[in-house]
Design a protein around this motif. Structure first.
Motif, PDB file in Angstrom:
ATOM      1  N   VAL A 111       0.856  -1.183   0.000  1.00 37.98           N
ATOM      2  CA  VAL A 111       0.000   0.000   0.000  1.00 37.98           C
ATOM      3  C   VAL A 111       0.901   1.246   0.000  1.00 37.98           C
ATOM      4  CG1 VAL A 111      -1.688   1.323   1.336  1.00 37.98           C
ATOM      5  CG2 VAL A 111      -1.887  -1.176   1.165  1.00 37.98           C
ATOM      6  N   THR A 112       0.665   2.139  -0.931  1.00 36.84           N
ATOM      7  CA  THR A 112       1.488   3.350  -1.045  1.00 36.84           C
ATOM      8  C   THR A 112       0.753   4.559  -0.466  1.00 36.84           C
ATOM      9  OG1 THR A 112       0.568   3.914  -3.210  1.00 36.84           O
ATOM     10  CG2 THR A 112       2.513   2.453  -3.176  1.00 36.84           C
ATOM     11  N   GLU A 113       1.499   5.629  -0.248  1.00 39.93           N
ATOM     12  CA  GLU A 113       0.893   6.866   0.237  1.00 39.93           C
ATOM     13  C   GLU A 113      -0.102   7.430  -0.773  1.00 39.93           C
ATOM     14  OE1 GLU A 113       0.970   8.287   3.231  1.00 39.93           O
ATOM     15  OE2 GLU A 113       2.074   6.489   3.796  1.00 39.93           O
ATOM     16  N   GLN A 114       0.212   7.232  -2.063  1.00 41.03           N
ATOM     17  CA  GLN A 114      -0.710   7.677  -3.109  1.00 41.03           C
ATOM     18  C   GLN A 114      -2.042   6.924  -3.016  1.00 41.03           C
ATOM     19  OE1 GLN A 114      -0.713  10.126  -5.318  1.00 41.03           O
ATOM     20  NE2 GLN A 114      -2.701   9.466  -6.151  1.00 41.03           N
ATOM     21  N   LEU A 115      -1.964   5.623  -2.774  1.00 39.97           N
ATOM     22  CA  LEU A 115      -3.186   4.823  -2.632  1.00 39.97           C
ATOM     23  C   LEU A 115      -3.973   5.256  -1.396  1.00 39.97           C
ATOM     24  CD1 LEU A 115      -5.011   2.502  -3.521  1.00 39.97           C
ATOM     25  CD2 LEU A 115      -3.538   0.923  -2.284  1.00 39.97           C
ATOM     26  N   ILE A 116      -3.264   5.532  -0.299  1.00 42.89           N
ATOM     27  CA  ILE A 116      -3.921   6.000   0.920  1.00 42.89           C
ATOM     28  C   ILE A 116      -4.686   7.302   0.640  1.00 42.89           C
ATOM     29  CG2 ILE A 116      -3.548   6.949   3.238  1.00 42.89           C
ATOM     30  CD1 ILE A 116      -3.178   3.970   3.208  1.00 42.89           C
ATOM     31  N   ALA A 117      -4.065   8.202  -0.085  1.00 43.05           N
ATOM     32  CA  ALA A 117      -4.719   9.473  -0.406  1.00 43.05           C
ATOM     33  C   ALA A 117      -5.978   9.243  -1.238  1.00 43.05           C
ATOM     34  CB  ALA A 117      -3.742  10.379  -1.158  1.00 43.05           C
ATOM     35  N   GLU A 118      -5.905   8.323  -2.181  1.00 41.75           N
ATOM     36  CA  GLU A 118      -7.084   8.026  -3.006  1.00 41.75           C
ATOM     37  C   GLU A 118      -8.184   7.360  -2.186  1.00 41.75           C
ATOM     38  OE1 GLU A 118      -6.507   6.808  -7.173  1.00 41.75           O
ATOM     39  OE2 GLU A 118      -4.367   6.683  -6.675  1.00 41.75           O
ATOM     40  N   LEU A 119      -7.815   6.487  -1.253  1.00 37.31           N
ATOM     41  CA  LEU A 119      -8.815   5.853  -0.386  1.00 37.31           C
ATOM     42  C   LEU A 119      -9.524   6.904   0.462  1.00 37.31           C
ATOM     43  CD1 LEU A 119      -6.841   2.685   0.816  1.00 37.31           C
ATOM     44  CD2 LEU A 119      -8.795   2.729  -0.752  1.00 37.31           C
ATOM     45  N   LYS A 120      -8.764   7.869   0.978  1.00 34.85           N
ATOM     46  CA  LYS A 120      -9.360   8.940   1.797  1.00 34.85           C
ATOM     47  C   LYS A 120     -10.327   9.787   0.979  1.00 34.85           C
ATOM     48  CE  LYS A 120      -5.607   9.297   5.190  1.00 34.85           C
ATOM     49  NZ  LYS A 120      -4.475  10.130   5.700  1.00 34.85           N
ATOM     50  N   SER A 121     -10.020   9.959  -0.280  1.00 36.27           N
ATOM     51  CA  SER A 121     -10.914  10.752  -1.132  1.00 36.27           C
ATOM     52  C   SER A 121     -12.226  10.019  -1.400  1.00 36.27           C
ATOM     53  CB  SER A 121     -10.221  11.088  -2.456  1.00 36.27           C
ATOM     54  OG  SER A 121     -10.119   9.942  -3.286  1.00 36.27           O
ATOM     55  N   ILE A 122     -12.205   8.698  -1.272  1.00 30.99           N
ATOM     56  CA  ILE A 122     -13.414   7.895  -1.514  1.00 30.99           C
ATOM     57  C   ILE A 122     -14.286   7.806  -0.265  1.00 30.99           C
ATOM     58  CG2 ILE A 122     -14.276   5.566  -2.042  1.00 30.99           C
ATOM     59  CD1 ILE A 122     -11.692   5.197  -3.730  1.00 30.99           C
ATOM     60  N   VAL A 123     -13.682   7.485   0.889  1.00 25.38           N
ATOM     61  CA  VAL A 123     -14.481   7.198   2.099  1.00 25.38           C
ATOM     62  C   VAL A 123     -14.347   8.267   3.183  1.00 25.38           C
ATOM     63  CG1 VAL A 123     -14.373   4.712   1.690  1.00 25.38           C
ATOM     64  CG2 VAL A 123     -12.664   5.783   3.176  1.00 25.38           C
ATOM     65  N   GLY A 124     -13.474   9.227   3.003  1.00 24.77           N
ATOM     66  CA  GLY A 124     -13.232  10.239   4.030  1.00 24.77           C
ATOM     67  C   GLY A 124     -12.071   9.838   4.918  1.00 24.77           C
ATOM     68  N   GLU A 125     -11.334  10.818   5.364  1.00 24.81           N
ATOM     69  CA  GLU A 125     -10.107  10.566   6.138  1.00 24.81           C
ATOM     70  C   GLU A 125     -10.367   9.753   7.403  1.00 24.81           C
ATOM     71  OE1 GLU A 125      -6.283  13.104   7.917  1.00 24.81           O
ATOM     72  OE2 GLU A 125      -7.776  14.061   6.614  1.00 24.81           O
ATOM     73  N   ALA A 126     -11.482  10.010   8.074  1.00 25.78           N
ATOM     74  CA  ALA A 126     -11.786   9.319   9.342  1.00 25.78           C
ATOM     75  C   ALA A 126     -12.015   7.829   9.149  1.00 25.78           C
ATOM     76  CB  ALA A 126     -13.011   9.947   9.993  1.00 25.78           C
ATOM     77  N   ASN A 127     -12.278   7.396   7.908  1.00 18.19           N
ATOM     78  CA  ASN A 127     -12.597   5.997   7.642  1.00 18.19           C
ATOM     79  C   ASN A 127     -11.462   5.237   6.962  1.00 18.19           C
ATOM     80  OD1 ASN A 127     -15.347   6.077   8.677  1.00 18.19           O
ATOM     81  ND2 ASN A 127     -15.739   7.456   6.954  1.00 18.19           N
ATOM     82  N   VAL A 128     -10.279   5.805   7.040  1.00 13.22           N
ATOM     83  CA  VAL A 128      -9.053   5.129   6.594  1.00 13.22           C
ATOM     84  C   VAL A 128      -8.112   5.092   7.780  1.00 13.22           C
ATOM     85  CG1 VAL A 128      -7.111   5.150   4.993  1.00 13.22           C
ATOM     86  CG2 VAL A 128      -9.370   5.921   4.228  1.00 13.22           C
ATOM     87  N   LEU A 129      -7.839   3.884   8.292  1.00  8.66           N
ATOM     88  CA  LEU A 129      -7.046   3.728   9.513  1.00  8.66           C
ATOM     89  C   LEU A 129      -5.676   3.149   9.201  1.00  8.66           C
ATOM     90  CD1 LEU A 129      -9.771   2.104  11.839  1.00  8.66           C
ATOM     91  CD2 LEU A 129      -9.374   4.535  11.370  1.00  8.66           C
ATOM     92  N   GLN A 130      -4.649   3.774   9.776  1.00 11.01           N
ATOM     93  CA  GLN A 130      -3.281   3.262   9.647  1.00 11.01           C
ATOM     94  C   GLN A 130      -2.582   3.130  10.989  1.00 11.01           C
ATOM     95  OE1 GLN A 130      -2.096   6.291   6.480  1.00 11.01           O
ATOM     96  NE2 GLN A 130      -0.867   4.504   5.869  1.00 11.01           N
ATOM     97  N   ASP A 131      -3.063   3.855  11.983  1.00  9.55           N
ATOM     98  CA  ASP A 131      -2.442   3.813  13.301  1.00  9.55           C
ATOM     99  C   ASP A 131      -2.460   2.388  13.843  1.00  9.55           C
ATOM    100  OD1 ASP A 131      -3.039   4.033  16.502  1.00  9.55           O
ATOM    101  OD2 ASP A 131      -1.601   5.534  15.816  1.00  9.55           O
ATOM    102  N   GLU A 132      -1.304   1.908  14.312  1.00 10.26           N
ATOM    103  CA  GLU A 132      -1.161   0.511  14.725  1.00 10.26           C
ATOM    104  C   GLU A 132      -2.134   0.129  15.829  1.00 10.26           C
ATOM    105  OE1 GLU A 132       2.428  -2.179  16.485  1.00 10.26           O
ATOM    106  OE2 GLU A 132       2.835  -1.041  14.652  1.00 10.26           O
TER     107      GLU A 132
END
Length: 470
Positions: free
Chosen positions: A6-27
């Motif tokens: 998973v890349t940072e670019q993919l993370i940014a695209e996921l956030k644009s789809i579901v909203g930042e609060a619904n993309v979790l990376q914190d361990e």
């Protein structure tokens, strides 16, 4: 199959789809998504990211991204599975369906409920009951399992002997395919042979062929009268041998369950409450339902008489909700209660023809004695589904894995010799993929692989589940 990180670019695209609060990376936040209810740490693996979509359109966009970037997706429901089916074996993203938790419709004329996959099975049951209706799917984990997870594993449960497993109650599905396309098959028609039976291909596919986003559930009128029987026996063989007699007596019980002595003792410890005849060798628990009080009474009297004629120590009858709940608490707490005996264990889900349950339990007892280990057993006597649980107790890591491997090899061989199979309701997941590969013929496996390849050519959907990683 080679996958990408998973890349940072993919993370940014996921956030644009579901909203930042619904993309979790914190361990700390994603750690709970690294496992299901399998207690062995062997089946824990951290995801790289957890995504929580709200609808089919968001899931479609996520799946298209995953295909483009060759990143694996692990769909996840309530995390109550017992086969490591929702564990991200090779990282990638976990796609959690927890936000998709709406009951969309209750159709009292056609007797259907339309739901999203994140609704708990217990909420489906309670909602149906509030309309005077019954959703007959009844896994022991109903209060916490998601209906989507029940669909993914074709869950069975206590009422399967009369009402069947989950597949019998599913008439339509909306699914996001591995390509990202959203398709719907079936619906409210009670007869439909238009094309292949896609609905029942998806039921039990464990998230390997697509992600279920909407479910059409068949309901039925709520039975007016219900009675439960708790029947203790001096030993397991006496208890289990009465089952075919009940099943051929012209009565179809709603539930027909068994517990052995170790299971009874574990439940007693967990509930911190003295159970009737808790020193018995086994319990048979039986439920009868119907539209006539006289019919239900006649049925439980017939079953009670059969049990007493075949060695029952007593027959306890519960015909009100309070006493019925007391009877079922002991059976439904099995998974939690086993942890009182051993925090780490291996719960199996084997199934044999009903007439071969006595032989299967004899084999389990022989294996238990051979390896000097405890294997408490309980399950669904009416459909041959046995939950045999190997306890680790105080063994070290190497001793535990050696024991487990040896016991499982012999258990599966015994089950297949009796005409049985690996799983009755928990599914294959990652935990049994190797065993399925061993016990299925190459021709059978080739059919499954061909279906997987046709629908998911990039192999991104829940890799390593059902079919082992190649």
């Amino acid at each position: 199959m080679q996958f990408n990180k998973v890349t940072e670019q993919l993370i940014a695209e996921l956030k644009s789809i579901v909203g930042e609060a619904n993309v979790l990376q914190d361990e700390e936040k994603i750690e709970m998504y690294s496992r299901d209810e399998v207690s062995d740490k062997l089946w824990e693996k951290m995801p790289e990211v957890v995504v929580k979509p709200a609808n089919a359109e968001e899931i479609s966009a996520i799946v298209k991204l995953a295909n483009r970037e060759m990143v694996p997706i692990t769909p996840r429901g309530g995390g109550t599975g017992l086969a490591a089916g929702a564990v991200p074996l090779i990282g990638g993203m976990v796609l959690s369906l927890e936000r998709m938790n709406k009951i969309l419709e209750v159709d009292t004329e056609n007797l259907f409920m339309v739901v999203e996959p994140g609704v708990t099975t217990g909420d489906v049951q309670k909602t149906a009951k509030s309309y005077g209706l019954l959703y007959a799917g009844d896994p022991c984990s109903a209060d916490s399992s998601f209906i989507g997870g029940n669909v993914a594993t074709n869950a069975g449960g206590n009422k399967a002997v009369k009402y069947g497993v989950t597949s019998r109650h599913i008439y339509g599905l909306e699914v996001v395919m591995p390509s990202g396309e959203v398709v719907t098959f079936g619906g409210k028609n009670v007869k439909d042979v238009t094309g292949y039976d896609f609905v029942h291909l998806m039921v039990g596919s464990e998230g390997t062929l697509g992600i279920v986003t909407k479910i059409w559930l068949k309901l039925m009128p709520l039975p007016k009268y219900v009675a439960d029987l708790l029947v203790p026996f001096a030993d397991m063989q006496s208890a289990i041998k009465v089952v075919p007699k009940i099943m051929t007596a012209g009565i179809i019980p709603t539930c027909l369950e068994f517990m052995d002595r170790l299971s009874i003792k574990a439940a007693e410890m967990y509930l911190n409450k003295k159970l009737p005849y808790s020193d018995a060798g086994a319990y048979i628990i039986c439920e009868i339902d119907g539209s006539s009080e006289t019919q239900v009474q006649d049925d439980y009297e017939t079953i009670g008489k059969l049990c007493l004629e075949n060695g029952a120590l007593e027959v306890f009858v519960a015909d009100n909700m309070s006493s019925q709940e007391r009877i079922w608490k002991a059976r439904k707490c099995y998974a939690e209660a086993i942890r009182m005996l051993s925090p780490v264990y291996c719960m199996e889900d084997v199934v044999v023809p009903v007439s071969n349950i006595p032989k299967a339990l004899e084999a389990i007892e022989r294996i238990s004695q051979k390896y000097n280990c405890k294997i408490p057993s309980c399950g669904h006597a009416g459909d041959g589904n046995i939950h045999a649980t190997i306890l680790r107790e105080d063994r070290n890591e190497q001793e535990w894995h050696d024991l487990k491997d040896n016991v499982l090899d012999e258990l599966y061989e015994a089950v297949y010799a009796l005409g049985g199979n690996l799983s009755g309701e928990h599914g294959i997941g990652a935990k049994r993929a190797e065993a399925m590969d061993k016990h299925m013929t190459e021709a059978q496996l080739n059919v499954l692989r061909a279906i997987k390849k046709a629908l998911d050519p990039n192999g991104i959907m829940n890799p390593g589940k059902l079919l082992k990683l190649q």
